[in-house]
Design an enzyme around this catalytic site. Structure first.
Site, PDB file in Angstrom:
ATOM      1  N   LYS A 116       5.147 -14.854  -5.165  1.00  0.00           N
ATOM      2  CA  LYS A 116       3.708 -14.764  -4.947  1.00  0.00           C
ATOM      3  C   LYS A 116       2.940 -15.702  -5.889  1.00  0.00           C
ATOM      4  CE  LYS A 116       3.888  -9.903  -3.534  1.00  0.00           C
ATOM      5  NZ  LYS A 116       3.414  -9.752  -2.170  1.00  0.00           N
ATOM      6  N   GLU A 200      -4.353  -9.745 -10.170  1.00  0.00           N
ATOM      7  CA  GLU A 200      -5.450 -10.128  -9.281  1.00  0.00           C
ATOM      8  C   GLU A 200      -6.603  -9.171  -9.469  1.00  0.00           C
ATOM      9  OE1 GLU A 200      -4.188  -9.967  -5.207  1.00  0.00           O
ATOM     10  OE2 GLU A 200      -2.885 -11.712  -5.437  1.00  0.00           O
ATOM     11  N   HIS A 235      -0.103   0.713   0.337  1.00  0.00           N
ATOM     12  CA  HIS A 235       0.017  -0.721   0.611  1.00  0.00           C
ATOM     13  C   HIS A 235       1.010  -1.019   1.723  1.00  0.00           C
ATOM     14  CE1 HIS A 235      -2.404  -1.106  -2.904  1.00  0.00           C
ATOM     15  NE2 HIS A 235      -1.450  -0.679  -3.697  1.00  0.00           N
ATOM     16  N   ARG A 300       8.675 -15.338   8.078  1.00  0.00           N
ATOM     17  CA  ARG A 300       9.582 -14.683   9.037  1.00  0.00           C
ATOM     18  C   ARG A 300       8.727 -14.130  10.166  1.00  0.00           C
ATOM     19  NH1 ARG A 300       7.904  -9.382   7.568  1.00  0.00           N
ATOM     20  NH2 ARG A 300       7.500  -9.258   5.358  1.00  0.00           N
TER      21      ARG A 300
HETATM   22  P1  ADP Z   1       5.517  -6.735   7.635  1.00  0.00           P
HETATM   23  O1  ADP Z   1       6.725  -7.423   8.128  1.00  0.00           O
HETATM   24  O2  ADP Z   1       4.565  -6.477   8.726  1.00  0.00           O
HETATM   25  O3  ADP Z   1       4.886  -7.348   6.435  1.00  0.00           O
HETATM   26  P2  ADP Z   1       6.739  -4.752   6.031  1.00  0.00           P
HETATM   27  O4  ADP Z   1       6.624  -5.678   4.863  1.00  0.00           O
HETATM   28  O5  ADP Z   1       6.375  -3.340   5.870  1.00  0.00           O
HETATM   29  O6  ADP Z   1       5.889  -5.287   7.226  1.00  0.00           O
HETATM   30  O7  ADP Z   1       8.202  -4.784   6.676  1.00  0.00           O
HETATM   31  C1  ADP Z   1       9.183  -5.649   6.353  1.00  0.00           C
HETATM   32  C2  ADP Z   1      10.018  -4.994   5.293  1.00  0.00           C
HETATM   33  O8  ADP Z   1      10.859  -3.999   5.872  1.00  0.00           O
HETATM   34  C3  ADP Z   1      10.931  -5.939   4.655  1.00  0.00           C
HETATM   35  O9  ADP Z   1      10.322  -6.650   3.635  1.00  0.00           O
HETATM   36  C4  ADP Z   1      12.037  -5.023   4.178  1.00  0.00           C
HETATM   37  O10 ADP Z   1      11.776  -4.493   2.916  1.00  0.00           O
HETATM   38  C5  ADP Z   1      12.059  -3.890   5.170  1.00  0.00           C
HETATM   39  N1  ADP Z   1      13.225  -3.976   6.077  1.00  0.00           N
HETATM   40  C6  ADP Z   1      14.367  -4.594   5.827  1.00  0.00           C
HETATM   41  N2  ADP Z   1      15.196  -4.548   6.850  1.00  0.00           N
HETATM   42  C7  ADP Z   1      14.610  -3.862   7.791  1.00  0.00           C
HETATM   43  C8  ADP Z   1      14.983  -3.468   9.101  1.00  0.00           C
HETATM   44  N3  ADP Z   1      16.114  -3.838   9.662  1.00  0.00           N
HETATM   45  N4  ADP Z   1      14.146  -2.725   9.795  1.00  0.00           N
HETATM   46  C9  ADP Z   1      12.969  -2.385   9.276  1.00  0.00           C
HETATM   47  N5  ADP Z   1      12.564  -2.756   8.051  1.00  0.00           N
HETATM   48  C10 ADP Z   1      13.360  -3.482   7.308  1.00  0.00           C
HETATM   49  P1  ADP Z   2       3.503  -7.119   0.048  1.00  0.00           P
HETATM   50  O1  ADP Z   2       4.344  -8.270  -0.360  1.00  0.00           O
HETATM   51  O2  ADP Z   2       4.046  -5.816  -0.413  1.00  0.00           O
HETATM   52  O3  ADP Z   2       3.145  -7.168   1.490  1.00  0.00           O
HETATM   53  P2  ADP Z   2       0.792  -8.028  -0.511  1.00  0.00           P
HETATM   54  O4  ADP Z   2       0.457  -8.894  -1.667  1.00  0.00           O
HETATM   55  O5  ADP Z   2       0.846  -8.668   0.829  1.00  0.00           O
HETATM   56  O6  ADP Z   2       2.165  -7.285  -0.818  1.00  0.00           O
HETATM   57  O7  ADP Z   2      -0.257  -6.827  -0.484  1.00  0.00           O
HETATM   58  C1  ADP Z   2      -0.043  -5.674   0.284  1.00  0.00           C
HETATM   59  C2  ADP Z   2      -1.314  -4.844   0.367  1.00  0.00           C
HETATM   60  O8  ADP Z   2      -1.842  -4.532  -0.923  1.00  0.00           O
HETATM   61  C3  ADP Z   2      -2.464  -5.515   1.066  1.00  0.00           C
HETATM   62  O9  ADP Z   2      -2.372  -5.406   2.453  1.00  0.00           O
HETATM   63  C4  ADP Z   2      -3.658  -4.768   0.511  1.00  0.00           C
HETATM   64  O10 ADP Z   2      -3.801  -3.512   1.100  1.00  0.00           O
HETATM   65  C5  ADP Z   2      -3.265  -4.544  -0.918  1.00  0.00           C
HETATM   66  N1  ADP Z   2      -3.755  -5.614  -1.789  1.00  0.00           N
HETATM   67  C6  ADP Z   2      -3.092  -6.733  -2.124  1.00  0.00           C
HETATM   68  N2  ADP Z   2      -3.817  -7.502  -2.931  1.00  0.00           N
HETATM   69  C7  ADP Z   2      -4.981  -6.866  -3.131  1.00  0.00           C
HETATM   70  C8  ADP Z   2      -6.158  -7.136  -3.919  1.00  0.00           C
HETATM   71  N3  ADP Z   2      -6.251  -8.201  -4.668  1.00  0.00           N
HETATM   72  N4  ADP Z   2      -7.156  -6.238  -3.888  1.00  0.00           N
HETATM   73  C9  ADP Z   2      -7.053  -5.110  -3.158  1.00  0.00           C
HETATM   74  N5  ADP Z   2      -5.980  -4.796  -2.422  1.00  0.00           N
HETATM   75  C10 ADP Z   2      -4.949  -5.650  -2.405  1.00  0.00           C
HETATM   76 MG    MG Z   3       2.205  -8.606   2.341  1.00  0.00          MG
END
Ligand code: ADP
Ligand code: ADP
Ligand code: MG
Length: 672
Positions: A116, A200, A235, A300
């Protein structure tokens, strides 16, 4: 186009990829672990290769074995799905080194967006707006604290290598920073193998809006509009929709172009998602004032990609396969358009009323609404399980994705509600009813969206009982009578002796409903009619069995209410599903319960299989009711085990790092 591909994943996404491959005439190879010998994804593919033990690190993360399986079966390419190896640049590289096409971006793109903090530095250079924060390499705790103070509280600490909602801590005030940093670093080290964090500004009442992008090997890159994923818990996404309510054409284009700039900055090829956090300074009613900041790029296919497929009419997996085999993108930016509105609900094995504790068990009953699978439709249901399958502790708790599409958001919402009502699962806890409540909440219905929606609407989302005591009892009694008449229950004599040739006869039932013991009287009237009394409620009961392929389906009438119910009985518990909602009611056998007392003493057991992370106490410690005793990790989440009463810890039975089975006693407490 490829002739054969290997799908390096499991569950619904493996089935999803296989469906498109089949449609395109591409043969598929599945890989599977011990736990997945009989899994649906294995059956969905043309061939399958066993790759090891049930834990992901012994199978789905064993990339040497996966590459060997691809070579042995003659697959030309590997689709990684999401999770597992999908964002692993070493795997992408190993594919190339072995003459296999990785269906995704280059290893360099994955690496550039993988951390990140690194990706933020890149985006800054590309002119993509960032949330105010610190993403430097210097990780000195004093410096981090100083940066947090500079940014101003509340701040969010994020594991630089984090994902899936893990490794994040919100910090409200300066005093809490050090403890939150330590806990975030611990989780980051355990889950991602690196302690590095970034800080952040914690955006207040933000929306999560992300842009689907697609690049090809000919230098083209387009955006396929946005998805709003603001409805989250911890989150993690719960509901996702497209297009984002309130989105203006100007903002859509600005975000789309920023996302394309982000993708171009890393020479992106294939499907990707650029996630933005969106500030709403003008509140819900002034979406034109929304300001967006880059959060991260997921290199992805995303879990929620079907809502984009629904509004664009495209198959994103088909695009992935075409791009990976060297074809140009099928459409140009100006040829893309949005049609209607789509919403996805993630159906998970978990108990929302118990802090979303993941549930494991067997899908004894698994009934879906009328739907299509893996292809766009008014109601689409993507899953990787079948009735009778087990949800094991080894993998994600997501059971299925329900995707609805309509001409308008209102129509999509109505379809979502009806489809959730027709989703019947018995055997383990799920969030289906919770999803219905979220979709029906005022905030969601009116599109007053932000990531705190679930928190704000909590009173109407948790511990809801929407069937009601009277109808639950009426359904349970009626289904018992129907099953008795069909000769299904074990002891018909004690049950049917209510029948007498003359006059009124009574029969008593004892139930437990919502923690309350109920005595119910059923009277057989001379004319054959039934009369039911439940507490202070009484009235005529009537029912008519309807055809059902399992369980019991009834047209039910009690007092002045009439509705269709579907029930399944498992031991003494009757599971009731209706348009009003779903509930359970348990028939009590007075004798069986007579000798039972509350023997719950000082045993503290694991609520699910998982790993002991830490103990917060030692033997000999005096503890107060509610105090945290131990932390467990299961299914990507941490769970705190708290003291049920004041007492003294007498013994710890495991050590941090130990793997425990469900029900294992973790520690002993002597209660005062
Ligand atoms: P998005 O893809 O919409 O960001 P998520 O981050 O919640 O949603 O879902 C992806 C995460 O699910 C992956 O980062 C991983 O941690 C987890 N994951 C891994 N393998 C699988 C799987 N086969 N089915 C569902 N979730 C998985
Ligand atoms: P992940 O890798 O787990 O998907 P993200 O960085 O995409 O993590 O953040 C996941 C969620 O966390 C966001 O969808 C939002 O709800 C919350 N979030 C992330 N960054 C912020 C921020 N700076 N302020 C408020 N909420 C945040
Ligand atoms: Mg995310």
């Amino acid at each position: 186009m490829f002739k054969k591909i290997l799908i390096a994943n499991r569950g619904e996404i493996a089935c999803r990829v296989a469906a498109t491959a089949r449609r395109l005439g591409v043969r598929t190879v599945a890989v599977y672990s011990d736990a997945d010998v009989h899994a649906k994804h294995v059956a969905a593919c043309d061939e399958a290769v066993h790759i090891g033990g049930s834990a992901p690190r012994d199978s789905y993360l064993q990339w040497e074995r996966i590459i060997a399986a691809a070579k042995a079966t003659g697959a030309q390419a590997i689709h990684p799905g999401y999770g597992f190896l999908s964002e692993n640049e070493a795997f992408a590289e190993a594919c190339a080194a072995n003459g296999l096409v990785f269906i995704g971006p280059s290893a360099a793109s994955i690496q550039a967006m993988g951390l990140k903090a690194e990706s933020k530095r890149l985006m800054e250079q590309a002119g993509v707006p960032l949330v105010p924060g610190y993403h430097g390499a210097d990780q000195d705790p004093h410096l981090l604290k100083h940066e947090a103070d500079r940014i101003g509280y509340p701040v969010l600490i994020k594991a630089s290598a984090g994902g899936g909602g893990k490794g994040m801590r919100a910090v409200e005030k300066a005093e809490d920073f050090a403890a939150a940093l330590a806990s975030c670093q611990r989780e980051a080290r355990n889950s991602f193998g690196s302690e590095a964090v970034l800080i952040e500004k914690y955006v207040q009442r933000p929306r999560h809006i992300e842009i689907q992008v697609f690049g090809d090997t000919h230098g083209n890159c387009v955006y396929l509009f946005e998805r709003d994923c603001s409805v989250q818990r911890r989150h993690q996404k719960v509901l996702e929709e497209a297009p984002a309510p309130g989105m203006t054409p100007e903002l859509r284009q600005a975000m789309g172009l920023a996302a394309v700039a982000a993708a171009r900055a890393v020479n992106y090829v294939g499907a990707g998602t650029v996630e933005f956090i969106v500030e709403q300074p003008g509140g819900y009613d002034h979406p034109e004032q929304m300001r967006f900041y880059f959060m991260e790029m997921n290199t992805r296919l995303q879990v929620e990609h079907p809502v984009t497929e629904a509004i664009t009419g495209l198959d994103l997996v088909e695009w992935q396969l075409r791009v990976a085999s060297g074809e140009p993108l099928p459409l140009r930016q100006e040829e893309l358009s949005i049609r209607g509105h789509a919403i996805e609900a993630r159906i998970c094995a978990e108990n929302p009323d118990n802090e979303f504790l993941p549930a494991t068990g067997r899908l004894d009953v698994y009934r879906k609404p009328a739907c299509t699978g893996f292809t766009p439709g008014a109601v689409r249901f993507d899953d990787g399980v079948r009735e009778g399958d087990a949800i094991s502790p080894f993998y994600d708790s997501m059971v299925a994705k329900l995707i609805v599409h309509g001409d308008t958001r209102e129509q999509a919402l109505a379809r979502l509600d009806a489809a959730l009502a027709d989703t019947h699962i018995v055997g383990l806890a799920t969030n289906v009813q919770f999803l219905r409540h979220v979709a029906r909440s005022a905030s969601f219905a009116q599109a007053r969206l932000d990531t705190a929606l679930i928190q704000r609407e909590a009173p109407s989302l948790f511990r809801q009982e929407s069937v009601g005591r009277e109808l639950a009892v009426a359904a349970a009694v009626a289904q018992t009578l129907v099953r008795e008449r069909a000769g299904e229950t074990a002891d018909p004599f004690s049950r049917t002796d209510g029948w007498r040739p003359f006059g009124l006869t009574r029969r008593r039932f004892d139930f437990e409903f919502q923690g309350e013991a109920l005595t119910v009287q059923l009277s057989y009237l001379a004319d054959g009619a039934l009369h039911l009394s439940v507490g202070d409620q009484a009235g005529p009961l009537a029912f008519r069995p309807l055809p059902a392929d399992s369980g019991t389906r009834l047209d039910l009438q009690f007092q002045d209410r009439r509705l269709t119910v579907q029930t399944w009985q498992r031991d003494e518990t009757v599971h009731v599903f209706s348009d009003l909602g779903a509930t359970v009611i348990t028939e009590l056998d007075a004798l069986a319960h007579a000798g039972e007392t509350a023997a719950e003493g000082g045993r503290l057991t694991a609520p699910m299989p998982g790993k002991v992370v830490s103990f917060a106490v030692q033997a000999g410690d005096a503890v107060k009711k509610g105090q945290a005793l131990a932390v467990m990790e299961a299914m990507k989440m941490e769970h705190t085990i708290a003291a049920p009463a004041d007492g003294t810890v007498t013994e710890l039975l495991y050590a941090p790092g130990d793997q425990v089975v469900e029900g294992a006693e973790l520690l002993r407490l002597s209660v005062q």
